[in-house]
Design a protein around this motif. Sequence first.
Motif, mmCIF file in Angstrom:
data_model
loop_
_atom_site.group_PDB
_atom_site.id
_atom_site.type_symbol
_atom_site.label_atom_id
_atom_site.label_comp_id
_atom_site.label_asym_id
_atom_site.label_seq_id
_atom_site.Cartn_x
_atom_site.Cartn_y
_atom_site.Cartn_z
ATOM 1 N N MET A 11 0.835 -1.200 0.000
ATOM 2 C CA MET A 11 0.000 0.000 0.000
ATOM 3 C C MET A 11 0.875 1.257 0.000
ATOM 4 O O MET A 11 0.580 2.227 -0.705
ATOM 5 C CB MET A 11 -0.926 -0.007 1.223
ATOM 6 C CG MET A 11 -2.026 1.018 1.139
ATOM 7 S SD MET A 11 -3.243 0.813 2.429
ATOM 8 C CE MET A 11 -2.499 1.777 3.731
ATOM 9 N N ALA A 14 2.129 1.773 -3.430
ATOM 10 C CA ALA A 14 1.068 2.307 -4.298
ATOM 11 C C ALA A 14 0.861 3.798 -4.041
ATOM 12 O O ALA A 14 0.625 4.568 -4.982
ATOM 13 C CB ALA A 14 -0.232 1.543 -4.058
ATOM 14 N N MET A 15 0.968 4.206 -2.771
ATOM 15 C CA MET A 15 0.826 5.634 -2.457
ATOM 16 C C MET A 15 1.963 6.431 -3.080
ATOM 17 O O MET A 15 1.743 7.505 -3.639
ATOM 18 C CB MET A 15 0.801 5.852 -0.938
ATOM 19 C CG MET A 15 -0.524 5.493 -0.308
ATOM 20 S SD MET A 15 -0.661 6.023 1.399
ATOM 21 C CE MET A 15 0.138 4.693 2.262
ATOM 22 N N LYS A 20 -3.979 5.447 -7.065
ATOM 23 C CA LYS A 20 -5.089 5.539 -6.120
ATOM 24 C C LYS A 20 -5.956 4.278 -6.103
ATOM 25 O O LYS A 20 -6.342 3.796 -5.030
ATOM 26 C CB LYS A 20 -5.960 6.757 -6.428
ATOM 27 C CG LYS A 20 -7.073 6.962 -5.414
ATOM 28 C CD LYS A 20 -7.845 8.220 -5.694
ATOM 29 C CE LYS A 20 -8.996 8.489 -4.765
ATOM 30 N NZ LYS A 20 -9.399 7.550 -3.798
ATOM 31 N N LYS A 23 -4.127 1.525 -4.273
ATOM 32 C CA LYS A 23 -4.023 1.896 -2.860
ATOM 33 C C LYS A 23 -5.352 1.660 -2.154
ATOM 34 O O LYS A 23 -5.399 1.115 -1.050
ATOM 35 C CB LYS A 23 -3.586 3.350 -2.723
ATOM 36 C CG LYS A 23 -3.397 3.796 -1.291
ATOM 37 C CD LYS A 23 -4.324 4.970 -1.069
ATOM 38 C CE LYS A 23 -4.614 5.164 0.365
ATOM 39 N NZ LYS A 23 -5.960 5.534 0.676
ATOM 40 N N ASP A 24 -6.460 2.038 -2.795
ATOM 41 C CA ASP A 24 -7.781 1.835 -2.202
ATOM 42 C C ASP A 24 -8.083 0.348 -2.013
ATOM 43 O O ASP A 24 -8.618 -0.063 -0.980
ATOM 44 C CB ASP A 24 -8.865 2.482 -3.061
ATOM 45 C CG ASP A 24 -8.804 4.009 -3.016
ATOM 46 O OD1 ASP A 24 -8.116 4.559 -2.127
ATOM 47 O OD2 ASP A 24 -9.452 4.645 -3.874
ATOM 48 N N SER A 27 -5.995 -0.946 0.800
ATOM 49 C CA SER A 27 -6.516 -0.403 2.053
ATOM 50 C C SER A 27 -7.692 -1.238 2.554
ATOM 51 O O SER A 27 -7.791 -1.549 3.745
ATOM 52 C CB SER A 27 -6.933 1.045 1.848
ATOM 53 O OG SER A 27 -7.494 1.565 3.018
#
Length: 148
Positions: A11, A14-15, A20, A23-24, A27
Amino acid sequence: MSKIDVVRAAMVEAMKAKDKARKDSLSMLLSALKNAQIDKKEPLTEDEENAIVKKEIKSTQETYDLAPADREDIRQEAAARVAVYKEFAPEDMSVEQIQAVIAGVLAELGIENPTGKDKGAIMKVLMPKVKGKADGKVVNQTLAAMMK
């Protein structure tokens, strides 16, 4: 290194890459893993982590399948999420591997020619051996094919 740590590291990557959507997805997976750990009140085992990842894949796949055909945005998001989750899922057993486990269970139970009446007893011993490693539907179909 636990799957929570691996997902958290992915994550962060990805950030940094400003991805995005990935990352989502990560998350949400991280949240599911952490919630399960909180519910259990102790660290999760590898099998438990894998089961949670598979559960998330299954529920996201259902979202994809049940989304109306005209809602392409939902279908694309669900498909992308499933692709990310599959990176963290263990490899499922092949049909041949499942057949080998079934053969072992049949030998263990002393059943040479399994019939429909034996199915419950076989599944009771078989499922704990393949839990988290194979899809229950595939296991059931493989056993049914071996009974014919």
